[in-house]
Design an enzyme around this catalytic site. Structure first.
Site, PDB file in Angstrom:
ATOM      1  N   GLU A 187      23.869  42.448  -6.233  1.00  0.00           N
ATOM      2  CA  GLU A 187      24.662  41.267  -6.142  1.00  0.00           C
ATOM      3  C   GLU A 187      25.619  40.891  -7.397  1.00  0.00           C
ATOM      4  O   GLU A 187      25.083  41.331  -8.277  1.00  0.00           O
ATOM      5  CB  GLU A 187      23.814  39.925  -5.836  1.00  0.00           C
ATOM      6  CG  GLU A 187      22.685  40.144  -4.749  1.00  0.00           C
ATOM      7  CD  GLU A 187      22.058  39.026  -4.520  1.00  0.00           C
ATOM      8  OE1 GLU A 187      22.152  37.920  -3.593  1.00  0.00           O
ATOM      9  OE2 GLU A 187      20.798  38.748  -5.218  1.00  0.00           O
ATOM     10  N   ASP A 212      11.512  37.748  -5.784  1.00  0.00           N
ATOM     11  CA  ASP A 212      12.648  37.348  -4.724  1.00  0.00           C
ATOM     12  C   ASP A 212      13.101  38.183  -4.042  1.00  0.00           C
ATOM     13  O   ASP A 212      13.478  38.043  -2.545  1.00  0.00           O
ATOM     14  CB  ASP A 212      13.653  36.624  -5.585  1.00  0.00           C
ATOM     15  CG  ASP A 212      14.767  36.109  -4.926  1.00  0.00           C
ATOM     16  OD1 ASP A 212      14.425  35.092  -3.787  1.00  0.00           O
ATOM     17  OD2 ASP A 212      16.100  36.520  -5.329  1.00  0.00           O
ATOM     18  N   HIS A 250      12.790  41.799   0.977  1.00  0.00           N
ATOM     19  CA  HIS A 250      13.757  42.505   1.597  1.00  0.00           C
ATOM     20  C   HIS A 250      13.709  44.095   1.258  1.00  0.00           C
ATOM     21  O   HIS A 250      13.786  44.822   2.282  1.00  0.00           O
ATOM     22  CB  HIS A 250      15.178  41.914   1.083  1.00  0.00           C
ATOM     23  CG  HIS A 250      15.280  40.761   1.024  1.00  0.00           C
ATOM     24  ND1 HIS A 250      14.796  39.788   2.121  1.00  0.00           N
ATOM     25  CD2 HIS A 250      15.847  39.664   0.165  1.00  0.00           C
ATOM     26  CE1 HIS A 250      15.052  38.590   1.975  1.00  0.00           C
ATOM     27  NE2 HIS A 250      15.730  38.357   1.000  1.00  0.00           N
ATOM     28  N   LYS A 270      20.941  40.929 -10.160  1.00  0.00           N
ATOM     29  CA  LYS A 270      22.194  39.897  -9.745  1.00  0.00           C
ATOM     30  C   LYS A 270      22.894  40.358 -10.961  1.00  0.00           C
ATOM     31  O   LYS A 270      22.669  40.933 -12.008  1.00  0.00           O
ATOM     32  CB  LYS A 270      21.550  38.384 -10.090  1.00  0.00           C
ATOM     33  CG  LYS A 270      20.439  38.184  -8.887  1.00  0.00           C
ATOM     34  CD  LYS A 270      20.639  36.553  -8.490  1.00  0.00           C
ATOM     35  CE  LYS A 270      19.537  36.387  -7.684  1.00  0.00           C
ATOM     36  NZ  LYS A 270      20.112  36.613  -6.261  1.00  0.00           N
TER      37      LYS A 270
END
Ligand code: BG6
Length: 485
Positions: A215, A234, A239, A335
């Protein structure tokens, strides 16, 4: 062309109705289903929050926070959607407001009641219990629980027990929105609706698998949650492990809830404990993405803050089963990476013998499933370059772009998943045992981090993570996929 499967009128009750998830994902998803004509006329949406809002004030709030995100909106369709919205002020931890909710829902006991807990996990159990104790859990009530279910195995069990005390497992829908993504479902089609790949889908022909979810965003105003969670909890616990399950599972008997979930569970149970040095965690330092300067993670948290939360994880995992013995799976997520991309790379073994002599380099075939953006599938094949000059070979892509092949808008994951709840189809939701198996594998890693003195390795925002992540795969004689692209 998409087809609308009609559903009966339903009530959707969203706890956390003014929160980030509701405004960013749930309300837009309900809007799109409504605008497409799938939501029956007298269906209603009840937002629950502690804010002192009446229905009109909530509608104004949605007008302000949600509507601008929707692009061009047909005025009549929007008016219809707006009229469905109600607000009930309620303290999920106290007794206040439950009577008002009961009054609001009275008379609609026969219809499907979707109760969506878009709150922090510590409220899941208490809300489920208060909801049931208030006599609101009708036979047609379905409880939807956002991820993360807990922060470790013990808390996940506690939450599941608390929910299980008042709701049957068959009525509990644990969301992992990755399972609602079109391309993720396509993985199932790719593997099991084609005869081509499945015979090759094992250690006999596959060298290794890579799963990347990168991301470019940072904290997005979620510091309170993210800093106590980090990327492993997270993203990986849910996922990435779910993607792994779909890649690695045996063919289910049918595309049906328990058949699919039984097979996914077997994958989770086959996970070997992580080997020493098989995981790298990182945290972004200041850098730049697409030419724009990006502050370091700690700076994003606030002045003077330091944190050991990881914003990047790369790991190598192995499955202890017949099909995958000896095939490493490399997973990474982060991230503030160089670009947003989620993809699964199936790297096949090289040909056993080359006819073309040692000077010709043959690239092993790769099947790349691009989950987002630019959804599609690419198979990299060795081909002969056209023209004279000898037999010159080159890897070239065989490309399926979904945007070019299929017309129309791709629905967001939450649209599909919310309608699955209304229809009562839990195939794309996580069962209790799956969630707990995933935590059971994650827990020792977190505990080892907590015991150790090491901090996450720093990486420059806008890069592909710390150098140690490159070393993790290179020491096995392999490279991350983008370096080949
Ligand atoms: C969420 C995570 O579950 O998934 C977020 O909590 C992350 O941190 C998001 O940004 C990614 O979802 P998507 O659909 O944008 O890939």
């Amino acid at each position: 062309m998409s087809q609308i499967i009609p559903v009966s009128a339903f009530d959707c009750v969203v706890f956390g109705g003014t929160g980030d998830l509701a405004t960013r994902k749930l309300l837009p998803a309900l809007w799109h289903r409504d605008a497409d004509g799938q939501v029956p006329p007298d269906s209603r949406i009840f937002a629950i929050s502690r804010k002192p809002l009446d229905d009109d004030a909530y509608r104004a709030f949605v007008e302000e926070t949600v509507r601008p995100k929707l692009g061009a909106v047909d005025a009549a369709a929007w008016a219809r959607f707006r009229a469905r919205l109600r607000h009930v002020r309620l303290d999920a931890e106290g007794d206040e407001g439950w009577d008002a909710l009961a009054t609001a829902l009275a008379g609609a006991e026969a219809r499907v009641r979707v109760v969506y807990l878009a709150t922090a996990p510590k409220f899941f159990g208490p809300i489920a219990q208060r909801f049931a104790r208030a006599g609101l859990a009708t036979p047609a009530t379905r409880l939807v629980v956002e991820k993360p279910v807990g922060t470790d195995l013990a808390s996940a069990r506690r939450i599941n027990d608390e929910i299980g005390a008042v709701f049957d497992e068959a009525c509990v829908y644990r969301i992992d929105h990755y399972l609602g993504k079109e391309t993720v479902q396509n993985l199932i089609a790719l593997r099991f609706a084609n005869s081509l790949f499945e015979p090759l889908w094992s250690s006999q022909w596959i060298d290794h698998v890579q799963i990347t979810v990168a991301e470019t965003v940072g904290l997005e105003g979620r510091a309170g949650y993210y800093d106590t969670s980090g990327a492993l909890r997270d993203m990986v616990q849910n996922h990435l492990l779910q993607l792994l399950c779909l890649v690695a599972m045996e063919p289910p008997r049918a595309f049906a809830a328990d058949a699919v979930r039984d097979e996914k569970l077997k994958v989770l149970r086959a996970l070997r404990p992580l080997a020493e040095g098989a995981i790298v965690r990182g945290q972004y330092a200041a850098g730049a993405i697409d030419g724009a300067a990006v502050p370091a993670y700690a700076q994003e948290l606030g002045p003077g803050r330091v944190s050991r939360a990881e914003t990047f994880v790369a790991l190598r995992l192995d499955l202890a089963n017949w099909r995958w013995a000896g095939v490493p799976f490399y997973l990474r997520t982060g991230k503030r990476m160089a670009r947003k991309t989620s993809e699964i790379v199936i790297a096949f073994k090289p040909v056993p013998h080359s006819l073309f002599g040692e000077s010709v380099r043959l690239e092993a075939n790769r099947l790349v499933v691009r989950l987002q953006p630019d959804e599609g599938i690419t198979l990299r094949l060795m081909t002969k370059e056209p023209g004279p000059g000898g037999l010159r070979l080159r890897a070239a892509p065989l490309d399926l772009s979904f945007a070019e092949t299929f017309a129309g808008r791709f629905p967001e994951a939450y649209e599909r998943l919310l309608m699955d709840v209304v229809r009562g189809n839990p195939t794309l939701f996580m069962r209790r045992d799956e969630v707990e198996a995933a935590w059971g594998w994650i827990d020792p890693v977190v505990r080892a981090w907590e015991r150790g003195a090491d901090a996450p390795k720093s990486y420059v925002a806008g890069s592909w993570g710390p150098a140690a992540a490159t070393a993790l795969i290179e020491r096995d004689g392999r490279t991350w996929h983008e370096e080949l692209a």
